[in-house]
Motif scaffolding. Sequence first.
Motif, PDB file in Angstrom:
ATOM      1  N   GLN A  69      -3.246  -3.913  -9.124  1.00 27.33           N
ATOM      2  CA  GLN A  69      -2.543  -2.731  -8.339  1.00 27.33           C
ATOM      3  C   GLN A  69      -3.616  -1.571  -8.253  1.00 27.33           C
ATOM      4  OE1 GLN A  69       0.607  -2.603  -7.481  1.00 27.33           O
ATOM      5  NE2 GLN A  69      -0.007  -0.521  -6.539  1.00 27.33           N
ATOM      6  N   GLU A  70      -4.558  -1.469  -9.065  1.00 25.32           N
ATOM      7  CA  GLU A  70      -5.299  -0.159  -9.127  1.00 25.32           C
ATOM      8  C   GLU A  70      -6.542  -0.240  -7.834  1.00 25.32           C
ATOM      9  OE1 GLU A  70      -5.044  -2.170 -11.691  1.00 25.32           O
ATOM     10  OE2 GLU A  70      -4.230  -0.766 -13.071  1.00 25.32           O
ATOM     11  N   GLN A  71      -6.707  -1.589  -7.550  1.00 24.62           N
ATOM     12  CA  GLN A  71      -7.392  -1.832  -6.230  1.00 24.62           C
ATOM     13  C   GLN A  71      -6.680  -1.532  -4.854  1.00 24.62           C
ATOM     14  OE1 GLN A  71      -8.399  -6.094  -7.616  1.00 24.62           O
ATOM     15  NE2 GLN A  71     -10.293  -5.687  -7.184  1.00 24.62           N
ATOM     16  N   ILE A  72      -5.235  -1.948  -5.088  1.00 25.16           N
ATOM     17  CA  ILE A  72      -4.519  -1.770  -4.065  1.00 25.16           C
ATOM     18  C   ILE A  72      -4.385  -0.227  -3.599  1.00 25.16           C
ATOM     19  CG2 ILE A  72      -1.999  -1.815  -2.972  1.00 25.16           C
ATOM     20  CD1 ILE A  72      -1.831  -4.490  -4.702  1.00 25.16           C
ATOM     21  N   ASN A  73      -4.242   0.579  -4.718  1.00 25.28           N
ATOM     22  CA  ASN A  73      -4.209   1.898  -4.664  1.00 25.28           C
ATOM     23  C   ASN A  73      -5.509   2.499  -3.931  1.00 25.28           C
ATOM     24  OD1 ASN A  73      -1.613   2.003  -5.849  1.00 25.28           O
ATOM     25  ND2 ASN A  73      -2.528   2.643  -7.988  1.00 25.28           N
ATOM     26  N   GLU A  74      -6.406   2.022  -4.384  1.00 27.86           N
ATOM     27  CA  GLU A  74      -7.846   2.456  -3.927  1.00 27.86           C
ATOM     28  C   GLU A  74      -8.000   2.120  -2.330  1.00 27.86           C
ATOM     29  OE1 GLU A  74     -10.789   0.748  -6.615  1.00 27.86           O
ATOM     30  OE2 GLU A  74      -9.967   2.049  -8.298  1.00 27.86           O
ATOM     31  N   LEU A  75      -7.517   0.943  -2.137  1.00 27.95           N
ATOM     32  CA  LEU A  75      -7.767   0.392  -0.803  1.00 27.95           C
ATOM     33  C   LEU A  75      -6.838   1.200   0.340  1.00 27.95           C
ATOM     34  CD1 LEU A  75      -8.902  -2.101   0.764  1.00 27.95           C
ATOM     35  CD2 LEU A  75      -6.915  -3.234   0.331  1.00 27.95           C
ATOM     36  N   ILE A  76      -5.577   1.411  -0.224  1.00 29.72           N
ATOM     37  CA  ILE A  76      -4.779   2.481   0.671  1.00 29.72           C
ATOM     38  C   ILE A  76      -5.493   3.824   0.875  1.00 29.72           C
ATOM     39  CG2 ILE A  76      -2.584   3.915   0.513  1.00 29.72           C
ATOM     40  CD1 ILE A  76      -1.398   1.736  -1.195  1.00 29.72           C
ATOM     41  N   VAL A  77      -6.097   4.340  -0.059  1.00 29.87           N
ATOM     42  CA  VAL A  77      -6.864   5.650   0.110  1.00 29.87           C
ATOM     43  C   VAL A  77      -8.026   5.574   1.308  1.00 29.87           C
ATOM     44  CG1 VAL A  77      -8.046   7.536  -0.988  1.00 29.87           C
ATOM     45  CG2 VAL A  77      -6.075   6.688  -1.977  1.00 29.87           C
ATOM     46  N   ALA A  78      -8.765   4.377   0.789  1.00 30.49           N
ATOM     47  CA  ALA A  78     -10.134   4.205   1.588  1.00 30.49           C
ATOM     48  C   ALA A  78      -9.713   3.960   2.946  1.00 30.49           C
ATOM     49  CB  ALA A  78     -10.665   3.139   0.960  1.00 30.49           C
ATOM     50  N   ARG A  79      -8.854   3.172   3.377  1.00 28.28           N
ATOM     51  CA  ARG A  79      -8.195   2.825   4.769  1.00 28.28           C
ATOM     52  C   ARG A  79      -7.595   4.032   5.262  1.00 28.28           C
ATOM     53  NH1 ARG A  79     -11.244  -1.109   3.913  1.00 28.28           N
ATOM     54  NH2 ARG A  79     -10.839  -3.262   4.654  1.00 28.28           N
ATOM     55  N   GLY A  80      -6.961   4.811   4.396  1.00 27.43           N
ATOM     56  CA  GLY A  80      -6.112   5.883   5.274  1.00 27.43           C
ATOM     57  C   GLY A  80      -7.290   6.831   5.785  1.00 27.43           C
ATOM     58  N   PHE A  81      -8.484   6.950   5.007  1.00 28.24           N
ATOM     59  CA  PHE A  81      -9.574   8.081   5.464  1.00 28.24           C
ATOM     60  C   PHE A  81     -10.235   7.263   6.586  1.00 28.24           C
ATOM     61  CE2 PHE A  81      -8.490  10.134   1.667  1.00 28.24           C
ATOM     62  CZ  PHE A  81      -8.515  11.457   2.068  1.00 28.24           C
ATOM     63  N   SER A  82     -10.523   5.873   6.531  1.00 29.05           N
ATOM     64  CA  SER A  82     -11.312   5.372   7.473  1.00 29.05           C
ATOM     65  C   SER A  82     -10.643   4.705   8.701  1.00 29.05           C
ATOM     66  CB  SER A  82     -11.817   4.013   6.849  1.00 29.05           C
ATOM     67  OG  SER A  82     -11.157   3.097   6.486  1.00 29.05           O
ATOM     68  N   HIS A  83      -9.480   4.753   8.877  1.00 37.65           N
ATOM     69  CA  HIS A  83      -8.546   4.106   9.966  1.00 37.65           C
ATOM     70  C   HIS A  83      -7.372   4.962  10.346  1.00 37.65           C
ATOM     71  CE1 HIS A  83     -10.731   0.507   8.776  1.00 37.65           C
ATOM     72  NE2 HIS A  83     -10.184  -0.210   9.772  1.00 37.65           N
ATOM     73  N   GLY A  84      -6.637   5.934   9.464  1.00 31.55           N
ATOM     74  CA  GLY A  84      -5.596   6.631   9.727  1.00 31.55           C
ATOM     75  C   GLY A  84      -4.406   6.104   9.054  1.00 31.55           C
ATOM     76  N   HIS A  85      -3.492   5.521   9.810  1.00 33.34           N
ATOM     77  CA  HIS A  85      -2.144   5.241   9.368  1.00 33.34           C
ATOM     78  C   HIS A  85      -2.084   3.805   8.688  1.00 33.34           C
ATOM     79  CE1 HIS A  85       2.517   4.528  10.166  1.00 33.34           C
ATOM     80  NE2 HIS A  85       2.001   4.770   9.180  1.00 33.34           N
ATOM     81  N   VAL A  86      -1.926   3.883   7.426  1.00 35.94           N
ATOM     82  CA  VAL A  86      -1.546   2.589   6.463  1.00 35.94           C
ATOM     83  C   VAL A  86      -0.330   2.299   6.305  1.00 35.94           C
ATOM     84  CG1 VAL A  86      -2.125   1.562   4.148  1.00 35.94           C
ATOM     85  CG2 VAL A  86      -3.839   3.096   5.384  1.00 35.94           C
ATOM     86  N   VAL A  87       0.133   1.264   6.551  1.00 41.38           N
ATOM     87  CA  VAL A  87       1.477   0.757   6.323  1.00 41.38           C
ATOM     88  C   VAL A  87       1.506  -0.049   4.967  1.00 41.38           C
ATOM     89  CG1 VAL A  87       3.493  -0.456   7.105  1.00 41.38           C
ATOM     90  CG2 VAL A  87       2.775   1.438   8.709  1.00 41.38           C
ATOM     91  N   ARG A  88       2.212   0.268   4.254  1.00 38.34           N
ATOM     92  CA  ARG A  88       2.109  -0.625   2.939  1.00 38.34           C
ATOM     93  C   ARG A  88       3.623  -1.544   3.009  1.00 38.34           C
ATOM     94  NH1 ARG A  88       1.857  -4.039  -0.405  1.00 38.34           N
ATOM     95  NH2 ARG A  88       1.657  -3.841  -2.695  1.00 38.34           N
ATOM     96  N   LEU A  89       3.515  -2.745   3.275  1.00 44.64           N
ATOM     97  CA  LEU A  89       4.834  -3.652   3.615  1.00 44.64           C
ATOM     98  C   LEU A  89       5.396  -4.241   2.412  1.00 44.64           C
ATOM     99  CD1 LEU A  89       6.922  -4.403   5.761  1.00 44.64           C
ATOM    100  CD2 LEU A  89       5.426  -6.140   6.478  1.00 44.64           C
ATOM    101  N   LYS A  90       6.468  -3.960   1.787  1.00 43.27           N
ATOM    102  CA  LYS A  90       6.896  -4.629   0.749  1.00 43.27           C
ATOM    103  C   LYS A  90       8.001  -5.202   0.737  1.00 43.27           C
ATOM    104  CE  LYS A  90       5.814  -1.906  -3.038  1.00 43.27           C
ATOM    105  NZ  LYS A  90       4.466  -2.572  -3.729  1.00 43.27           N
ATOM    106  N   GLY A  91       8.313  -6.389   0.021  1.00 43.53           N
ATOM    107  CA  GLY A  91       9.746  -7.212   0.139  1.00 43.53           C
ATOM    108  C   GLY A  91      10.726  -6.208  -0.528  1.00 43.53           C
ATOM    109  N   GLY A  92      11.848  -6.400   0.104  1.00 41.46           N
ATOM    110  CA  GLY A  92      13.064  -5.847  -0.492  1.00 41.46           C
ATOM    111  C   GLY A  92      13.071  -4.335  -0.242  1.00 41.46           C
ATOM    112  N   ASP A  93      13.311  -3.561  -1.193  1.00 42.83           N
ATOM    113  CA  ASP A  93      13.244  -1.931  -1.119  1.00 42.83           C
ATOM    114  C   ASP A  93      12.161  -1.361  -2.019  1.00 42.83           C
ATOM    115  OD1 ASP A  93      14.670   0.792  -0.180  1.00 42.83           O
ATOM    116  OD2 ASP A  93      13.988   0.847  -2.252  1.00 42.83           O
ATOM    117  N   PRO A  94      11.406  -0.659  -1.464  1.00 46.68           N
ATOM    118  CA  PRO A  94       9.818  -0.427  -2.116  1.00 46.68           C
ATOM    119  C   PRO A  94      10.326   0.534  -3.431  1.00 46.68           C
ATOM    120  CG  PRO A  94       9.962   0.699  -0.150  1.00 46.68           C
ATOM    121  CD  PRO A  94      10.976  -0.305  -0.233  1.00 46.68           C
TER     122      PRO A  94
END
Length: 256
Positions: A69-94
């Motif tokens: 989970q810590e790596q996912i969190n860091e990946l979200i932030v890193a890709r946000g700054f390098s790419h822009g819009h990050v969508v975290r697609l999760k099953g059910g309701d997040p």
Amino acid sequence: MMKKQPKLTVVGAGPGDVELITLKAIKALENADVVLYDALVNPELLDYINPKAELIFVGKRRGCYRYQQEQINELIVARGFSHGHVVRLKGGDPFIFGRGAEEMQYAATYGLEVAVIPGISSSLAVPAYQNIPLTKRGSSESFWVITGTTKQHKLSNDVRLAAKSNATVVVLMGMGKLSEIVSLFKEEGKSELPVAIIQNGTTPEEKIGIGTVDTIEEVVSKNNLSNPAIIVLGEVVKHRQQLADVKQEVVLKSVV
């Protein structure tokens, strides 16, 4: 070229049936620059993602974590700054045992714009697909949705409290604790309470077992039921058979 605003949108994909995702969620996928998706997300939904977006699988299968989970969190932030819009697609309701709130909070602390698009929770939709309402006049006035396994890998104490009530009880991720769950309900004198266990709900691989608190473990063994599955305990489980009986009566009357 102007740099894109770092943004995280946490999106609920629904319980499995590809058609149970919202229009708003589809639009987010179409506008994503990066999509991080989980194991329980229907693969058909990936067809709706912006073809130029980067797809990253971050789910777990049979206890095997591709990312912590810590790596996912860091990946979200890193890709946000390098790419822009990050969508975290999760099953059910997040926001229902989905860690969506944690991921949004982490991203917000690093300055990302954050948003959530709710999904249809499996706790509601999976029983509904099997004609099991969580509330019904005369049978249930409320319902509990409880995680079967807490952060400490123990059964939630809320199950004991719920067993004392007349509410419908829905347990997610609880198959490994089924013996403990039924023991708590037996202690409350509810051995005859109807129980349904639904595996892979709303998908073509859906399986169901129906029994009582006293018999459900035998049903699970006989039908080889396992995770991902939902446990439903309550009088409302009877509605499924009652509806089937009504349909049968209509058919017989039409024949006569």
